[in-house]
Every structure is written in structure tokens, then in C-alpha cells.
Design a protein around this motif. Structure first.
Motif, mmCIF file in Angstrom:
data_model
loop_
_atom_site.group_PDB
_atom_site.id
_atom_site.type_symbol
_atom_site.label_atom_id
_atom_site.label_comp_id
_atom_site.label_asym_id
_atom_site.label_seq_id
_atom_site.Cartn_x
_atom_site.Cartn_y
_atom_site.Cartn_z
ATOM 1 N N ASN A 349 -49.310 28.191 -40.099
ATOM 2 C CA ASN A 349 -50.403 27.723 -39.233
ATOM 3 C C ASN A 349 -51.766 27.967 -39.870
ATOM 4 N N LYS A 363 -56.060 24.443 -33.856
ATOM 5 C CA LYS A 363 -55.433 25.234 -34.914
ATOM 6 C C LYS A 363 -55.586 26.729 -34.637
ATOM 7 N N GLN A 366 -53.102 27.865 -32.077
ATOM 8 C CA GLN A 366 -51.770 28.004 -32.660
ATOM 9 C C GLN A 366 -51.644 29.314 -33.439
ATOM 10 N N CYS A 367 -52.691 29.671 -34.165
ATOM 11 C CA CYS A 367 -52.678 30.945 -34.897
ATOM 12 C C CYS A 367 -52.611 32.126 -33.933
ATOM 13 N N SER A 370 -49.004 32.359 -32.657
ATOM 14 C CA SER A 370 -48.091 32.900 -33.676
ATOM 15 C C SER A 370 -48.344 34.393 -33.908
#
Length: 395
Positions: A349, A363, A366-367, A370
Motif C-alpha cells: 500500500n 491511499k 488504506q495504509c 493495513s
């Protein structure tokens, strides 16, 4: 004409004079004469004739008397009608004279009224001409004033336009000078930012290289020491001599795996502080360079963790082959594999969003997701107490 008076006639037309009859008796009935049979009633054939002539003469006399009375009444009525006709003619003539007199008076009054109206009309016409003349003069005066006002306004607007044009030119000149200064300052800042970025990148590369070398040395030393100790630990396990010392060694090993997450947490916290709570990532060149360096450090640390976990998996697989009776190694191996996969997911990611320096909100989310998943995986690393409780018989 017998029943009408002069008030009922329209005197605009001369009334027709009634004609007097020449013979007063001409108005009597045509068959006004004495007949022998007047007043006698015819009898039927079966009636008996008069027997007495005296009685018949009496009837005839009475009949003649009635006829005479009727004739006298007719004459009286005729004379009354004739007198009425005579009286109406005189009244009509008098009414005509009155009408002519009134007509003359009305004509005189009408002439006086027409003369008065003509005089008033002439006066009104004269007044209207005077008013029109005043209005014309007033209109000419207003036009003249309007023309003068237009000339003054045009002069004032021309003066104002010239002043505004001069002000705009001066403002534009000042803005151009300010833009030149800003461009010069921006160029200087960009040059400084570029130099700072290059210097920071060099420092980062050197620091990262030293850190990787230290980590590699420490890990090799750790692996060698652990290999030498693990055989002895397995022997003790076979002898059921699991003691506090062995528990401490396994605790240190598992805690060492958990400590691998600390640098990652520090980098993510630094990244959060730099990004702040902004939903739109608008940064200067210097801030963007710092952000890229922080992201690169985080990615390098993730690479180190992935390498450590891969080596750990290989080491545990080798120990499992050498000592298949150590069933607890499968739990540790499974946890390490999950950590390696979660680390790889976070690294992927970051790598996708690296060219934008995490300026894309999607983005960055998403990081974040994760990272939270990786944190949970590290928290699920088995503990010695949990392994003892699960594999007490084996120990």
C-alpha cells in the motif's frame, strides 16, 4: 281632435285645422225619418191582429214621441261637439303663438349662450397658448441644463478614467515587481529545499545503511546464539526439565519478535503528526521532502521486519524438522507467517502511494487499515504461559 288639447300636439308641425260641416243636420242618421211601423214589433203568423184601432194609434204616438226625443238628444250632442271643435281651434292658435314666442326667446338665449361659449373658448385657447409657450421655454431651459450637466459629467468621467488608468498602471507595475520578488524568493526556496532534500536523503541513506548493518549483525548473532541454545532446550524438554531459565529464554525470543513492531509504530506516529488532521494534503516543497523521507524510513523498516520474519520462518521450519516433537513451534510459525503477510500488505500500500507522497486520502486510509491489521497480528504472537497451558503434557 275632440279629445286632445294643444298640449298634446308637436308644435314643430302645423296642426291640421278641422273642417266645419256646412249643414248642421248632415250629421244626423241617413234613415232618420218617421215610419209608420217604427216601434212596432212584428208578430208571428199565428198572433191575432189588433182588434182596436185606437190602441194602435196610441202605440204609434208613443213611438213618435220617443223618436223625437232621441233626435233632440242627437242634435244637442252634435251642437256640443261643434262647440268643442270651435274652442280647440282657438286654443291651438293661442298655443302656436305662445310656442313661437318661446321659440324666439330660446333662440335669443341660445345666441347669447353661443356668444358666451365663443368668448370662453377664445379665452381658454389664449390661456392654452400661453401655457404651451411657457412649457416650450421650460423645456428649452431643461434641455440646456441637461446638455451642460452631460458635458460636466463627461469631463468628470474622463478625469476619473484617467486617474483610474494611472492607478491601474501603478498597481500593475507594483504587482509585477512583487511577482518578480516572489519568483526570486521561490527559486531561492526551491534551491534551498532541493539542497536540504539531497542532504537529508544522504543522511537518511547513511543512517539507514548503518541501521541495517547493525540489525543484520544483531540478528545473525541472535540466530547463532539461539541455534546453540535451542538444542539444549529441546534436550531439557525431553527430560521434562522445563524450568524458569528456559521460560525466560522463550519469553525473550517472543518479546524480541514483538519489539520488531516498535520502529514501525514510531514511523507511523511521525507520519501522522506530519500529515495532521487535514483532508487535503497541500504541503510546501520542504514539508513534502520530509514526508517522503518519513515514508521511505517506514518502508525500509517494513523491509527489515519482512526479512526478520522470513528468517524466523526458515529457522522454525528447520527446528521443526530436527525436533518434530516440539508441537508449540507450529503456533509460533503460524503467527510469524501472518505477521509477514500483513507487513507485505502494508508495504504494498505504501509503495502504491509513494509516487504521490501519500497526498491521496484514499491511499492513506488504506495504509492506516493495513497498519491496524499488522498491529493486531503482533499482539497475537503466542506467550510462554499460553503455550504451557496448551501443551502442558508435552512439556
Amino acid at each position: 281632435y275632440l279629445c286632445r288639447t294643444y298640449e298634446d300636439f308637436d308644435f314643430a308641425v302645423q296642426p291640421i285645422r278641422p273642417m266645419r260641416p256646412e249643414n248642421h243636420f248632415a250629421t244626423l242618421p241617413r234613415d232618420f225619418r218617421v215610419n209608420e211601423n217604427d216601434g212596432l214589433r212584428a208578430t208571428s203568423n199565428d198572433a191575432a191582429p189588433f182588434e182596436d184601432n185606437s190602441e194602435m194609434l196610441k202605440i204609434i204616438k208613443e213611438t213618435r214621441k220617443r223618436n223625437e226625443q232621441r233626435r233632440e238628444e242627437e242634435e244637442k250632442r252634435h251642437l256640443a261637439r261643434m262647440r268643442a271643435l270651435t274652442m280647440n281651434d282657438e286654443e291651438l292658435i293661442e298655443a302656436e303663438r305662445v310656442h313661437m314666442r318661446e321659440k324666439r326667446e330660446m333662440e335669443e338665449k341660445q345666441k347669447e349662450k353661443d356668444a358666451q361659449d365663443d368668448l370662453e373658448r377664445e379665452n381658454r385657447l389664449k390661456e392654452m397658448k400661453e401655457i404651451q409657450e411657457q412649457q416650450r421655454k421650460e423645456e428649452e431651459r431643461r434641455k440646456k441644463d441637461h446638455e451642460e450637466l452631460k458635458e460636466k459629467q463627461a469631463l468628470r468621467w474622463n478625469t476619473r478614467e484617467n486617474e483610474l488608468k494611472k492607478i491601474r498602471e501603478e498597481t500593475k507595475k507594483d504587482q509585477d515587481e512583487e511577482l518578480k520578488k516572489l519568483d526570486a524568493e521561490k527559486g531561492t526556496c526551491l534551491a534551498q529545499s532541493k539542497e536540504e532534500s539531497i542532504r537529508m536523503k544522504d543522511d537518511f541513506d547513511n543512517r539507514l545503511r548503518l541501521e541495517n548493518e547493525q540489525i543484520e549483525e544483531c540478528y545473525q548473532e541472535y540466530c547463532n546464539r539461539w541455534r546453540s541454545q535451542f538444542g539444549y532446550m529441546i534436550v531439557l524438554m525431553k527430560r521434562n526439565e522445563w524450568n524458569r531459565k528456559m521460560e525466560n529464554k522463550w519469553t525473550m525470543r517472543l518479546d524480541g519478535l514483538r519489539e520488531c513492531f516498535t520502529p514501525i509504530r514510531q514511523s507511523v506516529n511521525s507520519l501522522r503528526m506530519e500529515l495532521g488532521n487535514s483532508t487535503r494534503f497541500d504541503f510546501s516543497a520542504i514539508d513534502r521532502s520530509k514526508l517522503e523521507i518519513t515514508v521511505n524510513i517506514l518502508m525500509k523498516r517494513l523491509e527489515v521486519v519482512m526479512k526478520v520474519m522470513e528468517n524466523e520462518v526458515e529457522h522454525i521450519e528447520r527446528m521443526t524438522e530436527e525436533h518434530p516433537e516440539a508441537a508449540f513451534l507450529e503456533d509460533i510459525e503460524e503467527s510469524v507467517r501472518e505477521i509477514r503477510e500483513a507487513t507485505l500488505d502494508m508495504y504494498t500500500n505504501l509503495e502504491k502511494g509513494e509516487h504521490k507522497s501519500l497526498t491521496d486520502m484514499k491511499k492513506w486510509k488504506q495504509c492506516e487499515e493495513s497498519f491496524e491489521d499488522l498491529e493486531k497480528k503482533f499482539d497475537l504472537i503466542p506467550t510462554v504461559s499460553g503455550l504451557k497451558e496448551k501443551y502442558q503434557k508435552g512439556f
